[in-house]
Design a protein around this motif. Structure first.
Motif, short mmCIF file in Angstrom:
data_model
loop_
_atom_site.label_atom_id
_atom_site.label_comp_id
_atom_site.label_asym_id
_atom_site.label_seq_id
_atom_site.Cartn_x
_atom_site.Cartn_y
_atom_site.Cartn_z
N LYS A 145 0.83 -1.22 0.00
CA LYS A 145 0.00 0.00 0.00
C LYS A 145 0.86 1.26 0.00
CE LYS A 145 -3.79 1.93 2.73
NZ LYS A 145 -4.58 1.72 3.94
N TRP B 87 4.65 3.06 -8.37
CA TRP B 87 3.23 3.22 -8.65
C TRP B 87 2.60 1.93 -9.15
CZ3 TRP B 87 1.33 2.36 -13.51
CH2 TRP B 87 2.27 2.35 -14.54
N LEU B 88 3.38 1.08 -9.84
CA LEU B 88 2.83 -0.17 -10.35
C LEU B 88 2.45 -1.11 -9.21
CD1 LEU B 88 2.17 -1.70 -12.92
CD2 LEU B 88 4.46 -2.67 -12.86
N SER C 166 -9.71 -4.05 -4.48
CA SER C 166 -11.06 -3.77 -4.99
C SER C 166 -11.74 -5.03 -5.50
CB SER C 166 -10.97 -2.74 -6.12
OG SER C 166 -10.40 -1.55 -5.65
N ARG D 210 1.75 -0.13 -6.04
CA ARG D 210 0.60 0.48 -5.36
C ARG D 210 -0.68 0.27 -6.15
NH1 ARG D 210 3.79 5.28 -4.72
NH2 ARG D 210 2.49 6.17 -6.35
N GLY D 211 -0.61 0.43 -7.46
CA GLY D 211 -1.79 0.23 -8.31
C GLY D 211 -2.28 -1.20 -8.25
N THR D 212 -1.34 -2.16 -8.27
CA THR D 212 -1.71 -3.57 -8.17
C THR D 212 -2.40 -3.85 -6.85
OG1 THR D 212 0.23 -4.14 -9.51
CG2 THR D 212 -0.81 -5.92 -8.29
N TYR D 213 -1.91 -3.24 -5.77
CA TYR D 213 -2.53 -3.43 -4.46
C TYR D 213 -3.98 -2.95 -4.48
CZ TYR D 213 -3.87 -2.37 0.32
OH TYR D 213 -4.55 -2.28 1.49
N PHE D 214 -4.23 -1.75 -4.99
CA PHE D 214 -5.58 -1.20 -4.98
C PHE D 214 -6.52 -1.97 -5.91
CE2 PHE D 214 -3.32 2.51 -3.24
CZ PHE D 214 -4.06 2.65 -2.08
N VAL D 215 -6.01 -2.46 -7.04
CA VAL D 215 -6.85 -3.26 -7.94
C VAL D 215 -7.22 -4.59 -7.28
CG1 VAL D 215 -6.83 -4.55 -10.13
CG2 VAL D 215 -6.04 -2.19 -10.08
#
Length: 91
Positions: A54, A59-60, A70, A62-67
């Motif tokens: 998190k 950014w990749l 979700s 962090r983005g993978t974590y949020f995807v």
């Protein structure tokens, strides 16, 4: 050889009661001692795997974590609805 001092069975030389008289034992003159300071242990906790994802600097990641989070939340929501509907059938 070194000598070892055993303090377990030592008694104080003077009793506190010997130094007090009848006047000083009233409720107003309670023995006043300062409380001992208690030091709390510093607990160093390591961040969990998801916490590291998190707050990752890339950014990749962090983005993978949020995807993934979700998607997991949607799956759990749909599963909860299905379980709720099944529980209504068996009432």
């Amino acid at each position: 050889m070194t000598q070892r001092k055993d303090d377990a069975n030592l008694e104080p030389k003077n009793s506190i009661l010997e130094h007090t008289d009848a006047v000083s034992t009233s409720k107003n003159n309670v023995l006043k001692t300062e409380p001992e300071t208690v030091y709390e242990a510093k607990v160093e906790t390591e961040k969990s795997f998801s916490e590291r994802w998190k707050t990752n600097r890339f950014w990749l990641v962090r983005g993978t974590y949020f995807v993934l989070r979700s998607v997991w939340m949607v799956v759990m929501f749909i599963g909860g609805i299905i379980v709720w509907l099944i529980s209504l059938l068996f009432i």
